[in-house]
Design a protein around this motif. Sequence first.
Motif, mmCIF file in Angstrom:
data_model
loop_
_atom_site.group_PDB
_atom_site.id
_atom_site.type_symbol
_atom_site.label_atom_id
_atom_site.label_comp_id
_atom_site.label_asym_id
_atom_site.label_seq_id
_atom_site.Cartn_x
_atom_site.Cartn_y
_atom_site.Cartn_z
ATOM 1 N N GLY A 187 0.798 -1.217 0.000
ATOM 2 C CA GLY A 187 0.000 0.000 0.000
ATOM 3 C C GLY A 187 0.832 1.268 0.000
ATOM 4 N N HIS A 188 0.287 2.320 -0.605
ATOM 5 C CA HIS A 188 0.911 3.643 -0.616
ATOM 6 C C HIS A 188 -0.115 4.669 -0.137
ATOM 7 C CE1 HIS A 188 3.610 1.418 -3.231
ATOM 8 N NE2 HIS A 188 4.486 2.393 -3.129
ATOM 9 N N ALA A 189 0.366 5.650 0.592
ATOM 10 C CA ALA A 189 -0.498 6.695 1.137
ATOM 11 C C ALA A 189 0.273 8.008 1.125
ATOM 12 C CB ALA A 189 -0.935 6.337 2.556
ATOM 13 N N LEU A 219 2.985 10.416 -2.564
ATOM 14 C CA LEU A 219 2.731 9.036 -2.181
ATOM 15 C C LEU A 219 3.996 8.388 -1.639
ATOM 16 C CD1 LEU A 219 0.415 7.597 -4.974
ATOM 17 C CD2 LEU A 219 -0.194 8.176 -2.634
ATOM 18 N N ALA A 243 3.031 2.811 2.698
ATOM 19 C CA ALA A 243 2.167 2.910 3.875
ATOM 20 C C ALA A 243 2.937 2.517 5.132
ATOM 21 C CB ALA A 243 0.948 2.022 3.701
ATOM 22 N N THR A 256 1.276 -2.317 7.046
ATOM 23 C CA THR A 256 0.828 -3.173 5.944
ATOM 24 C C THR A 256 0.023 -4.381 6.412
ATOM 25 O OG1 THR A 256 2.936 -4.376 6.004
ATOM 26 C CG2 THR A 256 2.766 -2.519 4.488
ATOM 27 N N GLY A 316 -3.482 2.530 2.754
ATOM 28 C CA GLY A 316 -2.815 2.567 1.467
ATOM 29 C C GLY A 316 -3.344 1.594 0.439
ATOM 30 N N ASN A 328 -3.379 0.254 -4.996
ATOM 31 C CA ASN A 328 -2.497 0.380 -3.829
ATOM 32 C C ASN A 328 -1.962 1.793 -3.703
ATOM 33 O OD1 ASN A 328 -0.814 0.127 -6.094
ATOM 34 N ND2 ASN A 328 0.867 -0.700 -4.873
ATOM 35 N N GLY A 329 -2.853 2.770 -3.941
ATOM 36 C CA GLY A 329 -2.501 4.167 -3.733
ATOM 37 C C GLY A 329 -3.039 5.048 -4.842
#
Length: 314
Positions: free
Chosen positions: A71-73, A80, A83, A86, A170, A190-191
């Motif tokens: 995940g990316h946030a 970005l 995350a 996870t 994320g 995933n983001g």
Amino acid sequence: AVLCRDLDFLCAPGLHYNYCNAGYCLLGRIVETQTGVCFEEAAQQFLCRPLGLDRLMGRAENTLAHRVAVGHAPGANGALALAPLTILPRALVPAGLTLYATPSDILTFAAAHFPSASAAMPKRILSHATAAQMRQPQTTLPDCTHWGLGWKLIPARTRTFAGHDGGTVGQSAYLWAEPESETIVAISANGGLSAAAFKQIADPIFRAACGDIPEPQLPAILSDPGDLQVYEGVYENAGVRMVLRAEGDHVHGVAQQKYFGMPDIVFTMRPAGDHKFRVSLGGDDTIVMSFPSFNAAGRPDLFYAGRLHRRTGG
């Protein structure tokens, strides 16, 4: 650890709608007591194996043999970044937060709810009558949509769509279907602006298949917002602290996560009448937040933003 038995009620049972992961976790525990196995094994035995879903799983360690997206946030500078978290607790598997699946698996799961699609499956896991009952409205939301049993229902221009969006830290996933034509669209991300991406992918498919898209009839933003100071305050639930402040023709909001270590989410609420507000967030401009309950002094004591939050200050 926080136990459900130690949580306070946000309101009296049955009074207001609240999206509640803890409720699904409790349902998962009921499944365990009735089947005699852990929830992950029950899901494999009664759902995954009959449908051939060999890549749908609930344990992070089982994903090591597969291609898994991290995940990316938004990071500290807004760009970005990976995350900060996870793997969530296994107790959240029944609520879907720690399920791992591919979009094709999700499509197969959804197809089991519709007659024509499920007819080609080797084993039926759900009767048509039960599947239809799951899509009956149980409660109405501020954005004029409904919740059924597990499905969110969007009465659009000519059709009613059934689906469910979801997100963790994320990660996000979208599953929507038009039951009459049995058109199903699912994506995972995933983001990034995943809600906007889903619309770009799904809307042309649904227009071609049934001439409509899963878009609710939203309340219009008011030209005269009136006095918005009454809505100011701090509202909280077990996981999020909301700080709301009136600024001219809108309410400025900040959502602060208590546990996930995520950056604050800043949003703007524009009044749409009947204590409802239109909000655009992360590429999604269909969000409606509201104040469903007021105290004797005429100030809101609950704030609904997908989940209920109780006023704690301000």
